[in-house]
Structure formats: structure tokens, C-alpha cells
Design an enzyme around this catalytic site. Structure first.
Site, PDB file in Angstrom:
ATOM      1  N   GLU A 171      10.325   8.075 -15.455  1.00  0.00           N
ATOM      2  CA  GLU A 171      10.975   9.318 -15.041  1.00  0.00           C
ATOM      3  C   GLU A 171      11.647   9.152 -13.674  1.00  0.00           C
ATOM      4  O   GLU A 171      12.772   9.634 -13.456  1.00  0.00           O
ATOM      5  CB  GLU A 171       9.947  10.457 -14.990  1.00  0.00           C
ATOM      6  CG  GLU A 171       9.394  10.870 -16.351  1.00  0.00           C
ATOM      7  CD  GLU A 171       8.308   9.947 -16.862  1.00  0.00           C
ATOM      8  OE1 GLU A 171       7.889  10.100 -18.011  1.00  0.00           O
ATOM      9  OE2 GLU A 171       7.870   9.046 -16.101  1.00  0.00           O
ATOM     10  N   GLY A 213       0.824  -1.206   0.000  1.00  0.00           N
ATOM     11  CA  GLY A 213       0.000   0.000   0.000  1.00  0.00           C
ATOM     12  C   GLY A 213       0.856   1.251   0.000  1.00  0.00           C
ATOM     13  O   GLY A 213       1.094   1.846   1.065  1.00  0.00           O
ATOM     14  N   SER A 215      -1.691  -3.637  -6.140  1.00  0.00           N
ATOM     15  CA  SER A 215      -1.738  -4.887  -6.895  1.00  0.00           C
ATOM     16  C   SER A 215      -2.196  -6.031  -6.004  1.00  0.00           C
ATOM     17  O   SER A 215      -1.617  -6.278  -4.937  1.00  0.00           O
ATOM     18  CB  SER A 215      -0.360  -5.209  -7.481  1.00  0.00           C
ATOM     19  OG  SER A 215       0.028  -4.242  -8.424  1.00  0.00           O
ATOM     20  N   GLU A 239      11.855  -4.931  -5.332  1.00  0.00           N
ATOM     21  CA  GLU A 239      10.803  -5.082  -6.337  1.00  0.00           C
ATOM     22  C   GLU A 239      11.359  -4.966  -7.743  1.00  0.00           C
ATOM     23  O   GLU A 239      10.884  -5.621  -8.664  1.00  0.00           O
ATOM     24  CB  GLU A 239       9.724  -4.013  -6.113  1.00  0.00           C
ATOM     25  CG  GLU A 239       8.584  -4.066  -7.116  1.00  0.00           C
ATOM     26  CD  GLU A 239       7.565  -2.965  -6.901  1.00  0.00           C
ATOM     27  OE1 GLU A 239       6.428  -3.121  -7.375  1.00  0.00           O
ATOM     28  OE2 GLU A 239       7.890  -1.948  -6.262  1.00  0.00           O
ATOM     29  N   SER A 256       1.056   3.736  -3.279  1.00  0.00           N
ATOM     30  CA  SER A 256       0.499   4.803  -4.118  1.00  0.00           C
ATOM     31  C   SER A 256      -0.840   5.305  -3.591  1.00  0.00           C
ATOM     32  O   SER A 256      -1.616   4.554  -2.990  1.00  0.00           O
ATOM     33  CB  SER A 256       0.305   4.300  -5.555  1.00  0.00           C
ATOM     34  OG  SER A 256       1.533   3.986  -6.158  1.00  0.00           O
TER      35      SER A 256
END
Length: 410
Positions: free
Chosen positions: A394, A147, A181, A265, A149
Site C-alpha cells: 500500500e 531501526g 532485520s 533499499e 519500524s
């Protein structure tokens, strides 16, 4: 560099292949058209966190049996110490294990818990947290989701607004997360919250908490993507009480814990094998009589396919380099961002190559009767998210520039 197996690694590779052949449950069926994940470990329709709670008893029991078989070897979390349910394998042996699993098209188990949270707890967690959470992950008994974003705080994660206010031995959490996700299938969440809204810089005042997914005040709502699947969700926290004992690291220092999790990740092998297999299937199909009916075989297309093959080998070497750094005792840093960036953009280029090969037929969505079962049509939709999953391109370029090339921050 020479990535050839040592005799010991070659023997271990054969051991893994034999184990998969003997132990993978015959009744474990893939999800078919029920696409649920954008993650590289979602291979051949399998997705273990989804399969373990599926309505189909063959998939559900097969997922549990596969987890039990891997857990018996300590291979759900193979790099972890045996005391937490791991096998104590070296980073290179873990790489070989996951490479062979991907090549055999069998799913890894407990991906987010085993590959993100577990390594983070081993670095930053207390002994009590390790003892409570690592064994259930390593046995396939507990599944986790990330958790991080939030609406308006995706790429600029440090601007997150979910609040946690300390009340005695608990934090009270209020706020919202999004694009989590597989959150709707998780037992636990690891969450970034703001505990000091008056901290000077945005990344300060953030704390890393472990929260039960079914805790009072947690509401989870699946989100449907452009493919019609629901691989992620939004999560709402309303007065959720979390024990202070569930804080990982120091209060207001959770940003640095999170950066460890993101490094793990971004450092995987899964995408490389997935793309390699997809390209090989494309070439085989284009050469077949059936494929010739749909495909456009031109010198330009052949050159483009050759470029994709070269890029896949580059991605493989980047993954091997990253794991060699881990084997030397380093945590993934900017090298992992290079992997993430190159792999994400390659995913989109590979999808476009398949679409060009099939021309108008690449617009056919239904798998039945479509060229190559519409694999590249689905990949093209799937790849849209690649360049912002796990951090946008970015963000990855900024990490590479500042941490890898030591360029000044703007």
C-alpha cells in the site's frame, strides 16, 4: 531498451567471473537449514552478517576471508569513492558485479551497511561521519542494522514514538524498535527518533541517529518467525546516550534522510536472479524422472510457469532501468518503489506456482526426501513477509501514485 553489455562492461563481467572462481574461499560453507534472512541477498544458504559470527569455524573464517578478498578490490562497496574503501565503479559496473555474484551464488557482504547506510551517508553525512563509518563497512569490519519500524508504527512510519531528548552534546533515547532485520548480529544501528513531539505534521520532528548496538541501555531480543528462524529482532532503548555528532542531517529533518535510505533499499538486483534461478530449478526438476513422481504437469501449470518467467524478465528490466537512472546521477525514487512492489508480489506468485506444481507434497517441510528439497515449501513461508518488508504494498502504491503519476494525496 538495449541492455547488451558494451565491450568494456563485457570485459568487466569476465573479470568478475574469474575473480569469483579464484577467490571464493573453498571452506566457506552455507548455513544449511539455519535460515536467518528474508533478504534477496541471502543466496544458496549464505548470509554474510550471520556467517561472520557463526559458531562453525569454517563459515566464520570463510565469511571473513571472502570479505577480505572483496575489500582488496573495493568491491564490498564498489560504487563508493576509493578514499572510503570503494572502487569508484559506475552504477552500471556495480550492477554487473552484483549480478554476477548472484548468478554464481556467492553472498554479497555487509548488505545493509553497504547498500543502505553508506549511500545515505555519502549524500547526507558529515566528513567526520564518512571518515569514521564508511571504511569499516567497506572492509567488512562493521555490520549495520536499520531501526525504523516500531510496534504500531510499521507502515505508518511517521507515527513513530521512540524519543530522543537533547542533553548538552548528547541525545537521551528511550523507546522500542521491532522487526529489525539481523539486528542481533549488528555492530551499529541507524535509527529514527522523535525529537520534537509538538511538530505540526507527523513526518516533521524526526531525527536520524547512529547508535552502537552494544551501547549501555540497548537490549536486543531475537524474534522467531513462522519458519522457526530468527531473521529479525526487537530492540529496546532505555536512557541510551548518543553523541550529537552521531546525528545524520539536521535535527527534526531525519525523515528526508530516511527516504534516501529506503530508496536505496528498494532498488536492488538480488531478487531477480534469485527468482530466475528458483524457477529454472523448478522446471529442470519437473522434467526429471524424480520430479515426475511428485509433480502435476498440466497445460495450466505450464502457462503459469511461462507467466512467471515473463514476470521475472520484467523485474530484471525494471532493475536495469533503475540503475540506468542512477548512472545518470539520479537518486532512486518512485522507480525503486515499482521494483519493490513488483518483486514482492512476484515472490508470492512464484511460491504459489511451486506449491501448485507439487500438490500435497508441497506441504512437506523437512528438506530430506521432499520434492526439490522442499525449496518452494520454504519459499512460500518466506514470501509471506515480502509485501511489507521495506514498506508495504500500500505504501509503495502511494509513492508511485503521488511521486510517479503526480496524483493528488487523499
Amino acid at each position: 531498451m538495449n541492455w547488451d553489455d558494451t565491450p568494456e562492461q563485457a570485459a568487466f563481467r569476465e573479470e568478475v567471473r574469474a575473480f569469483i572462481g579464484e577467490s571464493f574461499p573453498a571452506g566457506y560453507r552455507p548455513a544449511g537449514d539455519e535460515e536467518q534472512s528474508l533478504e534477496p541477498e541471502d543466496v544458496a544458504g549464505y548470509n554474510w552478517p550471520v556467517d561472520r559470527v557463526a559458531d562453525d569455524p569454517g563459515r566464520r573464517e570463510g565469511a571473513k576471508a571472502w570479505a577480505a578478498a572483496l575489500a582488496s578490490r573495493g568491491w564490498i562497496a564498489p560504487h563508493w569513492p576509493a578514499q572510503y574503501g570503494g572502487a569508484g565503479l559506475s552504477a552500471l559496473e556495480e550492477f554487473v558485479l552484483h549480478e554476477e555474484m548472484m548468478r554464481a551464488r556467492v553472498p554479497t557482504v555487509n548488505g545493509i551497511g553497504a547498500f543502505l547506510l553508506g549511500p545515505t551517508l555519502l549524500v547526507h553525512g558529515t566528513e567526520e561521519q564518512k571518515a569514521e563509518h564508511l571504511p569499516p563497512i567497506a572492509s567488512g569490519q562493521a555490520s549495520w542494522a536499520q531501526g525504523f519500524s516500531e510496534p504500531g508504527s510499521g507502515s505508518d512510519l511517521a507515527s513513530l514514538r521512540t524519543r530522543a531528548v537533547r542533553d548538552g552534546d548528547e541525545y537521551v533515547v528511550d523507546g522500542q524498535k521491532v522487526w529489525t532485520s539481523l539486528g542481533q548480529y549488528a555492530d551499529w544501528l541507524f535509527v529514527l527518533v522523535r525529537t520534537d513531539p509538538d511538530a505540526g505534521k507527523p513526518h516533521r520532528g524526526i531525527t536520524f541517529l547512529l547508535i552502537k548496538a552494544d551501547a549501555p541501555g540497548v537490549t536486543i531480543r531475537p524474534i522467531t518467525d513462522i519458519r522457526g528462524a530468527a531473521p529479525f529482532c526487537e530492540i529496546f532503548f532505555e536512557g541510551v546516550r548518543v553523541p550529537v555528532a552521531n546525528r545524520v542531517g539536521e535535527e527534526n529533518r531525519g525523515w528526508y534522510v530516511a527516504m534516501s535510505a529506503l530508496g536505496f533499499e528498494r532498488a536492488g538486483i538480488g531478487a531477480t536472479i534469485k527468482y530466475e534461478q528458483a524457477l529454472a530449478e523448478l522446471v529442470t526438476y519437473l522434467r526429471s524422472p524424480e520430479g515426475a513422481r511428485f509433480a502435476r504437469s498440466t497445460p495450466a501449470l505450464r502457462q503459469e510457469i511461462a507467466r512467471r518467467q515473463t514476470e521475472i524478465r520484467v523485474l530484471y528490466n525494471l532493475a536495469r532501468y533503475t540503475v540506468s537512472r542512477q548512472a545518470a546521477g539520479d537518486e532512486p525514487d518512485f522507480e525503486a518503489s515499482i521494483n519493490q512492489l513488483f518483486g514482492a508480489e512476484l515472490h508470492q506468485r512464484l511460491a504459489r506456482t511451486g506449491a501448485r506444481a507439487f500438490g500435497r507434497s508441497a506441504a512437506v517441510w523437512d528438506r530430506e526426501g521432499a520434492p526439490l528439497a522442499a525449496a518452494f515449501t520454504h519459499m512460500r513461508r518466506d514470501s509471506v513477509a515480502s509485501t511489507f518488508l521495506g514498506g508495504t504494498t500500500e505504501i509503495q502504491r502511494n509513492v508511485i501514485a503521488t511521486r510517479g503519476l503526480n496524483l493528488p494525496r487523499s
